[in-house]
Scaffold this motif. Structure first.
Motif, PDB file in Angstrom:
ATOM      1  N   PRO A 115       3.739  -8.299   3.830  1.00  0.00           N
ATOM      2  CA  PRO A 115       4.130  -6.990   3.217  1.00  0.00           C
ATOM      3  C   PRO A 115       3.129  -6.030   3.488  1.00  0.00           C
ATOM      4  O   PRO A 115       1.812  -6.469   3.987  1.00  0.00           O
ATOM      5  CB  PRO A 115       4.206  -7.231   1.749  1.00  0.00           C
ATOM      6  N   GLU A 175       3.692  -3.530  -0.684  1.00  0.00           N
ATOM      7  CA  GLU A 175       4.720  -3.176  -0.530  1.00  0.00           C
ATOM      8  C   GLU A 175       5.742  -3.943  -1.635  1.00  0.00           C
ATOM      9  O   GLU A 175       5.474  -5.297  -1.587  1.00  0.00           O
ATOM     10  CB  GLU A 175       5.276  -3.316   0.802  1.00  0.00           C
ATOM     11  N   ILE A 177       9.040  -6.139  -1.992  1.00  0.00           N
ATOM     12  CA  ILE A 177       9.805  -6.737  -1.040  1.00  0.00           C
ATOM     13  C   ILE A 177      10.941  -6.950  -1.831  1.00  0.00           C
ATOM     14  O   ILE A 177      11.130  -8.020  -2.705  1.00  0.00           O
ATOM     15  CB  ILE A 177       9.245  -8.127  -0.205  1.00  0.00           C
TER      16      ILE A 177
HETATM   17  P1  AMP Z   1       2.071 -13.955  -6.862  1.00  0.00           P
HETATM   18  O1  AMP Z   1       1.168 -14.077  -8.226  1.00  0.00           O
HETATM   19  O2  AMP Z   1       1.481 -13.161  -5.686  1.00  0.00           O
HETATM   20  O3  AMP Z   1       2.574 -15.179  -6.565  1.00  0.00           O
HETATM   21  O4  AMP Z   1       3.280 -13.259  -7.198  1.00  0.00           O
HETATM   22  C1  AMP Z   1       4.027 -13.553  -8.628  1.00  0.00           C
HETATM   23  C2  AMP Z   1       5.617 -12.992  -8.177  1.00  0.00           C
HETATM   24  O5  AMP Z   1       5.487 -11.670  -8.204  1.00  0.00           O
HETATM   25  C3  AMP Z   1       6.141 -13.812  -6.999  1.00  0.00           C
HETATM   26  O6  AMP Z   1       6.550 -15.048  -7.199  1.00  0.00           O
HETATM   27  C4  AMP Z   1       7.151 -12.949  -6.874  1.00  0.00           C
HETATM   28  O7  AMP Z   1       8.338 -13.035  -7.531  1.00  0.00           O
HETATM   29  C5  AMP Z   1       6.867 -11.512  -7.180  1.00  0.00           C
HETATM   30  N1  AMP Z   1       5.963 -10.795  -6.140  1.00  0.00           N
HETATM   31  C6  AMP Z   1       4.655 -10.816  -5.809  1.00  0.00           C
HETATM   32  N2  AMP Z   1       4.382 -10.035  -4.702  1.00  0.00           N
HETATM   33  C7  AMP Z   1       5.502  -9.683  -4.427  1.00  0.00           C
HETATM   34  C8  AMP Z   1       5.773  -8.340  -3.460  1.00  0.00           C
HETATM   35  N3  AMP Z   1       4.902  -8.025  -2.380  1.00  0.00           N
HETATM   36  N4  AMP Z   1       7.091  -8.061  -3.450  1.00  0.00           N
HETATM   37  C9  AMP Z   1       8.103  -8.386  -4.282  1.00  0.00           C
HETATM   38  N5  AMP Z   1       7.735  -9.375  -5.422  1.00  0.00           N
HETATM   39  C10 AMP Z   1       6.532  -9.841  -5.368  1.00  0.00           C
END
Ligand code: AMP
Length: 360
Positions: A115, A175, A177
């Motif tokens: 992203p 961003e 997504i």
């Molecule tokens: P993370 O800690 O980065 O794994 O994020 C936890 C959750 O947040 C992910 O499993 C996604 O569901 C959501 N998420 C994280 N980054 C994004 C992003 N750039 N766009 C949309 N959803 C996101």
């Protein structure tokens, strides 16, 4: 007989230790909790904090080879370990994964699509970032964030207030997504080859992985696998690597990576001809890797907190495979166990089993 030292004694270490034993070697773990999950399987345990040099030294002296199932070992300690002991996976992938900006820059550099993102160190940066990336967007702290901790979804400019408490540390603005689903690629690379596990659809509940459905291998998975292998080889990583991905149509976006066995790969134990723990153990013990194949449609259900009681409504069978992590205390969002349902499609799981578990 060789001994593998594992930094961290959680359920990942426990399942790794089982496979190390299956390959005829010994396993020792390091963990602050003497009753951690891996302690019930390992031949020995060093009770120590992850950043305590004396503890790490003790583990190193008992081991022929070291690996990690815990990601937040600080750089100074990692450097000491690398200089002193045999860590075939090296520390680079761990170091690269410890900071979200470094992680995404590195992914981009080696050909993965990410992203849009920007480093955030002040309110000024944040406002500029929002202007450039657009709304909605997501603020995350660059370090120590997992399962949605340290994240703020910015839908309108009013939401910048929620980021203020984090602005004394470094952050990243991403961003947002609007993906169709999340998936992950798990690879193991030795000097001879890189193997990849079949991919599935990962479903999260409250930011924590809840279910994994592995059935059809979609066309977009092939593209992701090819780019992921290229990434791993181009970045010069060895051992195990899990990459978490958002899929949107025929496109994908890299989210994060973990150079250790991964929750989304638990299903491989019964669902595949070989599993993520065994292949990592083979890599560590210098045994040739085996290409994995899916045996049947498979579903993995993570058992968090209060679902631990619900899990007891099920019994082990040819279809239902219960993995208890033997944790001493049940806490709401704690990963207590997982169940793999083999020969089970997503629809069959929803019809037969899903209702046994908590809804939210
Ligand atoms: P993370 O800690 O980065 O794994 O994020 C936890 C959750 O947040 C992910 O499993 C996604 O569901 C959501 N998420 C994280 N980054 C994004 C992003 N750039 N766009 C949309 N959803 C996101």
């Amino acid at each position: 007989m060789k001994t593998v030292g594992i930094i961290g004694g959680g359920q990942l270490g426990m399942m790794l230790a089982e496979e190390i034993h299956n390959l005829g070697a010994k396993a020792v773990c390091l963990d602050p909790n003497p009753k951690c999950s891996a302690s019930f399987v390992c031949d020995d345990i060093v009770v120590s904090k992850y950043d305590d040099i004396e503890g790490l030294k003790k583990l190193g002296d008992m081991s022929d080879v070291i690996t990690y199932e815990f990601e937040n070992v600080p750089s100074k300690q990692l450097k000491f370990l690398l200089d002193t002991y045999n860590i075939p996976q090296g520390i680079q992938p761990l170091f690269d994964s410890q900071n979200r900006i470094r992680e995404k820059e590195n992914a981009k550099k080696h050909g993965l699509k990410t992203p849009m993102f920007m480093a955030i160190n002040s309110m000024d940066d944040l406002l500029k970032g929002i202007n450039e990336i657009g709304l909605p967007c997501l603020y995350k702290t660059t370090t120590m964030g997992y399962d949605g901790h340290g994240q703020v979804l910015i839908k309108t400019l009013n939401d910048v207030e929620k980021v203020k408490p984090f602005l004394d540390g470094e952050g990243i603005l991403e961003e947002f997504i609007k993906y169709d689903f999340e998936t992950s690629v798990i690879m193991v690379r030795s000097k001879e080859k890189t193997i990849v596990f079949p991919m599935g659809i990962n479903k999260h509940k409250k930011g924590i992985l809840d279910e994994v459905f592995v059935d059809k291998q979609l066309a977009v998975f092939e593209k992701i696998k090819n780019d992921a292998i290229h990434f791993m080889e181009s970045a010069g990583y060895f051992g195990i690597l899990c990459i978490e991905i958002f899929v949107k149509g025929n496109d994908y976006f890299f989210n994060e990576m973990a150079p250790r066995p991964h929750n989304s790969g638990h299903y491989t134990i019964e669902g595949c001809t070989t599993n993520q723990y065994r292949e990592l153990a083979r890599f560590l013990l210098n045994i040739p890797l085996e290409e994995p194949k899916l045996k049947s449609p498979t579903v993995m259900k993570n058992i968090l907190g209060f679902d631990y009681e619900n899990m007891k409504k099920l019994e082990n069978s040819d279809i239902v495979h219960i993995h208890d992590y033997f944790k001493s205390e049940v806490r709401e969002k704690r990963k207590m166990a997982h169940i793999t349902f083999t020969n089970t499609t997503q629809d069959e799981y929803i019809e037969k089993y899903k209702k046994l578990f908590c809804e939210d």
